[in-house]
Design a protein around this motif. Structure first.
Motif, short mmCIF file in Angstrom:
data_model
loop_
_atom_site.label_atom_id
_atom_site.label_comp_id
_atom_site.label_asym_id
_atom_site.label_seq_id
_atom_site.Cartn_x
_atom_site.Cartn_y
_atom_site.Cartn_z
N LYS A 101 -39.45 -55.60 -51.23
CA LYS A 101 -39.15 -54.31 -50.60
C LYS A 101 -40.29 -53.94 -49.66
O LYS A 101 -41.46 -54.13 -49.96
CB LYS A 101 -38.95 -53.22 -51.64
CG LYS A 101 -37.62 -53.35 -52.36
CD LYS A 101 -37.35 -52.14 -53.23
CE LYS A 101 -36.02 -52.31 -53.91
NZ LYS A 101 -35.69 -51.17 -54.76
N SER A 102 -39.90 -53.39 -48.52
CA SER A 102 -40.87 -53.03 -47.49
C SER A 102 -41.13 -51.53 -47.49
O SER A 102 -40.25 -50.74 -47.84
CB SER A 102 -40.34 -53.47 -46.13
OG SER A 102 -41.22 -53.06 -45.11
N GLN A 103 -42.32 -51.16 -47.06
CA GLN A 103 -42.65 -49.75 -46.86
C GLN A 103 -42.08 -49.27 -45.52
O GLN A 103 -41.98 -48.08 -45.28
CB GLN A 103 -44.17 -49.55 -46.87
CG GLN A 103 -44.83 -49.95 -48.18
CD GLN A 103 -44.29 -49.16 -49.36
OE1 GLN A 103 -44.14 -47.94 -49.29
NE2 GLN A 103 -43.96 -49.85 -50.44
N LYS A 104 -41.72 -50.22 -44.67
CA LYS A 104 -41.16 -49.89 -43.36
C LYS A 104 -39.66 -49.64 -43.49
O LYS A 104 -39.04 -50.03 -44.47
CB LYS A 104 -41.40 -51.04 -42.38
CG LYS A 104 -42.86 -51.36 -42.18
CD LYS A 104 -43.04 -52.59 -41.34
CE LYS A 104 -44.52 -52.97 -41.25
NZ LYS A 104 -44.69 -54.24 -40.55
N SER A 105 -39.12 -49.00 -42.48
CA SER A 105 -37.68 -48.76 -42.47
C SER A 105 -37.13 -49.24 -41.14
O SER A 105 -37.65 -48.89 -40.08
CB SER A 105 -37.41 -47.25 -42.65
OG SER A 105 -36.03 -47.02 -42.59
#
Length: 184
Positions: free
Chosen positions: A27-31
């Motif tokens: 999972k990324s902290q970016k969107s």
């Protein structure tokens, strides 16, 4: 190496190394926005787009290519295989352009001046889209290696062939077949 979205969640690849072992999606902290996944196999519709070429002219696929067949060539000056493929593409272009064959180069170099100098020095006559800043087209066509080639029928908007099916002398016979089917 870019984040991607699946079912509303953004992921990134971790553990990338030369062997490919240990790679995993985390999972990324970016969107990032979710991109519809397009089937890019021969017989499927090509992904539609509009982009501006190096001369400032808008290029639309498939709209600008009705009655034609177009080769999308994702390439870069830095890519030896891409540069090696140019004479083959140029030979086909010289032979079939008057009958409806077009090429649209989609370049991924970091320096636009290098691209302009290269295409001028090699006499590359087809338009080039500079896709380095946003990588929108490279992403849309899920390009992961270079060169990446797609041959698209401008009337149907469908992919005729891609990649290995178009290299090493295979492009001209495919174009001959397409021209024969179109009565050219």
């Amino acid at each position: 190496r870019e984040p991607f979205n699946v079912d509303g969640e953004t992921f990134e690849l971790a553990g990338l190394g030369p062997s490919g072992k240990g790679v995993r999606a985390v999972k990324s902290q970016k969107s990032v926005p979710e991109q519809p996944i397009t089937d890019l196999t021969p017989g499927s519709p090509a992904a539609s787009f509009e982009a501006v070429d190096l001369d400032g002219k808008a290029r639309r696929l498939p709209g600008d290519y009705r009655g034609k067949v177009v080769l999308l060539d994702f390439w870069g000056v830095w890519c030896g295989w891409c540069v090696k493929e140019i004479p083959t593409i140029k030979k086909a272009y010289d032979r079939f352009h008057e009958k409806g064959f077009e090429v649209l180069g989609i370049d991924t170099d970091k320096d636009e001046a290098t691209v302009r100098d290269f295409i001028r020095s090699k006499g590359v006559p087809w338009p080039q889209v500079y896709d380095t800043k946003t990588r929108a087209l490279t992403s849309l066509y899920r390009v992961s290696s270079f060169p990446t080639l797609y041959l698209v029928d401008g009337d149907t908007g469908k992919i005729i062939a891609k990649n290995e099916e178009l290299r090493s002398g295979k492009l001209e016979p495919l174009l001959e077949d397409w021209m024969r089917k179109k009565g050219r």
